[in-house]
Structure formats: C-alpha cells, structure tokens
Design a protein around this motif. Structure first.
Motif, PDB file in Angstrom:
ATOM      1  N   ALA A 203     -29.670 -26.058  58.081  1.00  0.00           N
ATOM      2  CA  ALA A 203     -29.578 -25.590  56.701  1.00  0.00           C
ATOM      3  C   ALA A 203     -30.691 -26.208  55.852  1.00  0.00           C
ATOM      4  CB  ALA A 203     -28.219 -25.921  56.107  1.00  0.00           C
ATOM      5  N   ILE A 204     -31.080 -27.412  56.191  1.00  0.00           N
ATOM      6  CA  ILE A 204     -32.179 -28.006  55.442  1.00  0.00           C
ATOM      7  C   ILE A 204     -33.116 -28.698  56.425  1.00  0.00           C
ATOM      8  CG2 ILE A 204     -30.409 -28.540  53.757  1.00  0.00           C
ATOM      9  CD1 ILE A 204     -30.855 -31.324  53.934  1.00  0.00           C
ATOM     10  N   ASP A 205     -34.376 -28.756  56.038  1.00  0.00           N
ATOM     11  CA  ASP A 205     -35.289 -29.420  56.965  1.00  0.00           C
ATOM     12  C   ASP A 205     -35.453 -30.885  56.584  1.00  0.00           C
ATOM     13  OD1 ASP A 205     -38.265 -27.933  55.533  1.00  0.00           O
ATOM     14  OD2 ASP A 205     -37.345 -29.871  55.105  1.00  0.00           O
ATOM     15  N   LEU A 206     -36.141 -31.584  57.434  1.00  0.00           N
ATOM     16  CA  LEU A 206     -36.193 -33.029  57.258  1.00  0.00           C
ATOM     17  C   LEU A 206     -36.903 -33.413  55.970  1.00  0.00           C
ATOM     18  CD1 LEU A 206     -35.356 -35.626  58.791  1.00  0.00           C
ATOM     19  CD2 LEU A 206     -37.749 -35.845  59.356  1.00  0.00           C
ATOM     20  N   GLY A 207     -37.907 -32.614  55.605  1.00  0.00           N
ATOM     21  CA  GLY A 207     -38.621 -32.899  54.364  1.00  0.00           C
ATOM     22  C   GLY A 207     -37.638 -32.964  53.202  1.00  0.00           C
TER      23      GLY A 207
END
Length: 599
Positions: A203-207
């Motif tokens: 759902a979200i990237d590491l950034g």
RNA sequence: GCGCCUGUAGCUCAGCGGAUUAGAGCAUCUGACUACGGAUCAGAGGGUCGGGAGUUCGAAUCUCUCCAGGCGCGCCA
C-alpha cells in the motif's frame, strides 16, 4: 610461498641451533627457544628474506652480532636442502643476513602455483564443523539503508568471503533492527494517518514509510498521549496480537524488498535473522544473569555492573539489561544472541567465533556486552568474540557525509551516482577514441566500474580510521583505484584476444628478464597475504597487494613483449599473464568486486 | 570529567620492533606512443612520522605523559 618460507624458517632455526648448541640447551631449559627472526626482506635490494636475530642474540651470547651472523651463515652453507633453495647468504650492516631465492627455486614454485586452483592458499585444518558468525550490515526496518550501512556491508562481506575461501563454515547474519519501541510508534502513527498501509501489502512504498517514521518520531517526542498509545502497541506486538503482528510483517516485508535490491546490486549474500528472533530468549538471559548473581536493581532497572569501567561519578558503570518498565533493550538482545550463537545445535548455532562488523562508536557497548557474556560463562572454551570496528564515512569537507541540504545520503542514490559518473566518463572516452559499443556494453561496464569503485575505495583504506568519501578519487583511472586494477585485467584479456593462448604449455619454464622475476615474486606472495588478512581482518592489506601486483604487471607489460617474443619466452610470459589474471580475479572476488574483459 | 579511536609529504592514505635514503597514490615538474588498449610506463622535487620523556643494540611502531581532532558515556539501537 608460505610452505617455502616455513621450510627456510626451519633451516635457519636449525642452523642457529647447530651454531650455538649450549645456548640452545640453556634457552630451551628456560622455556624459550632461540629465535632467528626470519622475515620477508624489507627492501628488494636485500633479497627475499632477512634474518634479524643476530642483533638481539648479541647480548645473550656475549658475541658481536656480525660474529653470530657469520656462525649461522657457516652452518647454512653446510645444509644441502637450504643450498638448493637459496643463493649464498650475505651478511649486511650490523649483522643482518640476507637470503635470496635461486631462480630455479622460483621457477619451481611458480610452476606449482600455475597448477593450483587455490593459488597456494591452504584450506584451514581445524574447526570446519563449527561455524564462524559474521554479523554485518544490519539495517533498520522502516528506514532506508544509508552510507552508514555501506562500510559494514562491504567490509563484512569481504571478511566472510575470505573466511569461506579458507574453508571455514561461515554464517553471514543480518541482525536487522526489526523489533523494539519504534514499531509501537510506527504502527500507532500509521493507524491514524494511513490505516490501509497496515492491512494491504504494497500500500505504501518505503520512501513514504521513511517519512511516516520521521513524523511518528516527532510526534512521539512531543506527545505524551501518543507515547502511551505506542507503548500499548509494543505490548500488543510482544504478546502476539494478530493485528499487530500482521502490521509488523507488512512493514518488514516492505523494508526487506528494498534491502534486497541493494544487496543484489552489491552481490551480497546474507541470512536475515533480526532482533525479533531472540525475543523468546530474552527472559532466560535475565534469569540466567540473576542466577549467577550478576544482576542488580538500580533505579528500578535491572543491570549488571561492569568491572573496570566507571561512570561519570567514578562508580562501576551499570549496563541496563531490563528497563524500569520491564522492556528489554539492545544489550539484552545482544546477550541473547551471543548465548544462542555459542549454544550447540539445535538450540543454537554451535559457533566457534563471533565477528561483529559495526562502527567504532559501539566499541564501549561491545566491551560491556562481551564482558558480561564472559562472566555469565556463555562463551565456551575455545570460543572467541570480536568487535571489528570501522570509522565514520566523511565528506570531502571532513565532516560526516550528508547531502547539500543536510540530510542523510541514501545508499541507493550513492550507488546511482557512482554508476552515473562511470557511465559519463565511459561515453566521453568512447567518443574521444571513436569507439562504438552497444548500449548493453556501456550499461554493463558503467555498472561494474561504479560499484567496484565504491567497494574498492572503502576496502582499500584501513577500516579503523574515518574514511573520506570522494567520487572523483574512487573513479580515477590512475592510482590505487578499482579502475586501475580492472584495467590490468583488461590488458591481459586483450593479449588473449590478439591470439595469445594463455593456456600454453607450462612444463618447461625459463625466465631471464628482471621484470619477469619481479612479477613471479609478487605472484608468489598471494597465499601469505590472504592468511594475514584472515588473521588481522584487514581487507586493505589485500587491496594493497592487488594494487602492487597490478603495478608490477603493468611494468612487465610495458617493458617486455609477450606476443612478439620468441619461444620459449612467449609461452612462459603467457603463463605469467594467465597466473596474474587468475590472482587478480580471485583477489577481487574475495573483496566482492566483479571484473571485466573489456572496458 | 571518564572511555574508545585517530594524528606520517600540499592532499588522500600504507607502514609487519630492525639496515645512516620512512613508502604509495593524487597534485606539481621532466621524459617515453609505427610493440599486446598510453585508462600505461620511466624519472624529479616534496617529511624534525603531533610535542616531550622512557624501554631497547635499534622506536613511526612498545610504555608513560602532554597537545589537537573525532566518536561515545543508564532505561534509543
């Protein structure tokens, strides 16, 4: 040449003992043998080895050093085996004995080396069944890898490779920060601002995660109510609450994907075994310390008082093992890890030796942890624990490396820039030389050169000092850099392409030129260097060797024709090229650096 | 304040207790391309090894002390 120098060492020892039989007996009776102090020659003009012992023995034997040296030389001259290896020994200066190897001896040695896949490096004879743990890299979940992880990763990998090559079973452990208070904070923050991230993969990237981490940290530091909520989440997690666990897994997966990209680029193998792994063992650590009477309670926290290390007030420094609120900290985990790693399988790794590759700033921490482990008797007989420290990565201004805006540099960006600069340089050169190469070639070469430069620059420096990071210096084509070493290999590959059969027959070897002998002597040093690097855990020694080998080879290449030489010189020189290439490739491989045929 | 680490050529660094010349590389200066990739090679200049004392036949190296810098120092890892 290890075996050869050992043999000469024995011969010199025997000569000394024959020259001074009474003194030998007396010395042995006192439990100390006379030491002739055989060492590699400090300068090429002194030959190949030097015997330094005469000066030290002068007082003991009540004779002048030169006289002692003379007596040893007399004895050596009666030793047939010695005379078959060395030229007549020479006494120099106040009483040094210089030894030089016979050319025939060098030719025999190089012939052996040509046939030996291991290039003379012996396999270890002991402890193969008990692994050596190399603990390195160790990034934190929900944070991006940055330059701080670079040194640990590169140095740890190289040390692991060298130990593996020596025949040890090596356990490469990635002690990732995947547990602790930061997860409570992160989960509780995400629940409020991005609940989907905790239930949906990707759902979200590491950034984004890194940003969330920052926000969460800020909130944690300023908001008491949020702190409580976070602690609740940690407790839930520790008690195995399924929702909290799911969130935790998702966060770890997300981070792991990112780490693995970096590891793939750097060609690093690691077994992930994060802090969470030791969770079930933490309570036992406390109990054990309590049972052995080491544990005290101070201001509500359970601690062990360290011997010989004092706090600000001059009292013994306590190391906190369990916090006032009942939580555990990194000392607890590190102790649990030591205990587990030394415990016999299946309840542990049954390790013989633990090596920790972390920054020098953690030296005090490890001193404490190792001391406690020793006092708790968790380190078995013959077991070793070692902290292998390294210095900070600094920018060219001498300060800790940061971006222009003052932020931590992401490892990903740093590698991109190295590769980008290598590519720009390559394209410029191709244009200048009117060469045409495919896009694939350009990408492959730039990538290899860029990564090699970053790794080599780091490894070629003594790890204990701070390291000044400079793209310009590491990518320079001349000097002690990866491109210079890679170029030496490319030259050899060029000879092969131009029709030089590197596998030409090597039964009869014959050399005449001093450049040939310089190269031979350099090639024969390889085994000693590897063994030394293994003992000292200093990969920069291997780098220095490979650089010197490249220099000696370049001189040879420049001054002695190979392809245009007459037989038998042509074949003999081709054999030297082949061995140089093998040595450079193996050496680079032990540093974790890939090589090229063309660049 | 205490602890750990570092201080070597203009710069970046090697250096394993040994030779009346302490080594590389970069930078500077001078040379070498009709030989296998000159991304190279040959050569020159440049240092009271932070200061002082000690151990030793001998110290950049070991010990002590002082000076300078970095990092760390009880509930983060």
């Amino acid at each position: 040449m290890l075996k050869l120098s050992n043999a000469i060492g024995v011969q010199v020892q025997n000569a000394l003992e024959r020259a001074f039989p009474e003194a030998t007996t007396t010395a042995l009776a006192n439990g100390k043998a006379l030491n002739p102090q055989l060492a590699p020659a400090s300068k090429p003009e002194f030959g190949d080895f030097q015997v330094n012992g005469a000066l030290q023995l002068a007082k003991q034997l009540k004779q002048s050093p030169r006289h002692i040296a003379l007596a040893i030389v007399e004895q050596l001259k009666t030793d047939e085996a010695f005379l078959s290896l060395c030229n007549s020994p020479e006494i120099a200066g106040p009483g040094f004995i210089n030894l030089s190897l016979k050319n025939e001896c060098l030719e025999t040695e190089i012939k052996k080396q040509l046939k030996d896949e291991r290039l003379g490096v012996p396999l270890t004879s002991q402890g193969k069944d008990k692994p050596i743990v190399v603990d390195f890299s160790s990034p934190n979940i929900a944070k991006e890898m940055h330059v701080g992880h670079l040194r640990s990763t590169i140095i740890g990998d190289s040390i692991a490779r060298i130990l593996e090559f020596r025949g040890y079973s090596v356990l490469r452990l990635n002690h990732v920060g995947d547990w602790g208070t930061q997860f409570g904070m992160l989960i509780s923050h995400l629940k409020r601002v991005a609940p989907s991230a905790l239930t949906t993969a990707n759902a979200i990237d590491l950034g984004d995660l890194v940003n969330f981490y920052r926000q969460a940290k800020q909130r944690f530091d300023n908001d008491v109510e949020f702190q409580d909520a976070s602690r609740q989440e940690v407790l839930k997690l520790q008690n195995g609450d399924s929702e909290a666990l799911k969130a935790w897994h998702l966060l770890c997966d997300q981070s792991r994907k990112d780490f693995n990209q970096i590891y793939k680029r750097l060609d690093i193998r690691l077994t992930e075994r994060g802090e969470s792994f030791y969770n079930p063992f933490l309570k036992n650590v406390i109990d054990d310390l309590d049972n052995s009477g080491l544990l005290i309670t101070d201001e509500g926290a359970k601690c062990v008082l360290l011997n010989g290390i004092s706090s600000k007030e001059g009292k013994p420094l306590p190391m906190i093992i369990q916090k006032r609120d009942g939580g555990f900290n990194y000392a607890t985990t590190d102790l649990a890890a030591i205990r587990y790693r030394f415990s016999e399988s299946p309840k542990g790794d049954g390790a013989q030796r633990l090596i920790y590759i972390t920054d020098a700033g953690q030296a005090n921490h490890f001193t404490g942890v190792f001391q406690i482990a020793k006092r708790a008797k968790w380190i078995p007989k013959g077991g070793h624990v070692e902290h292998v420290p390294f210095g900070l990565v600094q920018g060219e201004d001498g300060k800790k490396l940061k971006t222009r805006s003052g932020e931590t540099i992401r490892l990903r960006d740093l590698l991109d820039e190295a590769v980008g600069r290598a590519e720009k340089d390559l394209r410029g050169r191709l244009k200048e030389e009117g060469r045409k190469e495919t896009e694939n070639f350009i990408k492959h070469v730039s990538n290899t050169v860029g990564i090699a430069a970053v790794k080599y620059a780091d490894l070629s420096q003594n790890r204990v000092t701070n390291y000044q990071f400079s793209f310009d210096r590491m990518l320079a084509l001349q000097g002690n850099t990866a491109p210079y070493l890679l170029y030496a290999l490319v030259r050899i590959a060029g000879i092969a392409r131009k029709g030089g059969d590197l596998k030409a027959a090597t039964e009869k070897l014959e050399f005449n030129e001093h450049q040939e002998f310089s190269l031979i002597k350099e090639l024969l040093r390889f085994d000693e260097v590897i063994v030394e690097v293994e003992e000292e855990l200093l990969p920069n020694r291997l780098c220095t060797y490979l650089f010197e080998l490249s220099q000696v080879f370049n001189r040879f290449y420049d001054q002695v024709p190979v392809l245009k030489a007459n037989e038998p010189s042509r074949s003999c020189r081709l054999a030297l090229c082949r061995l140089t290439a093998k040595t450079l490739k193996l050496g680079m491989d032990l540093l974790g650096i890939p090589t090229l045929e063309r660049m």
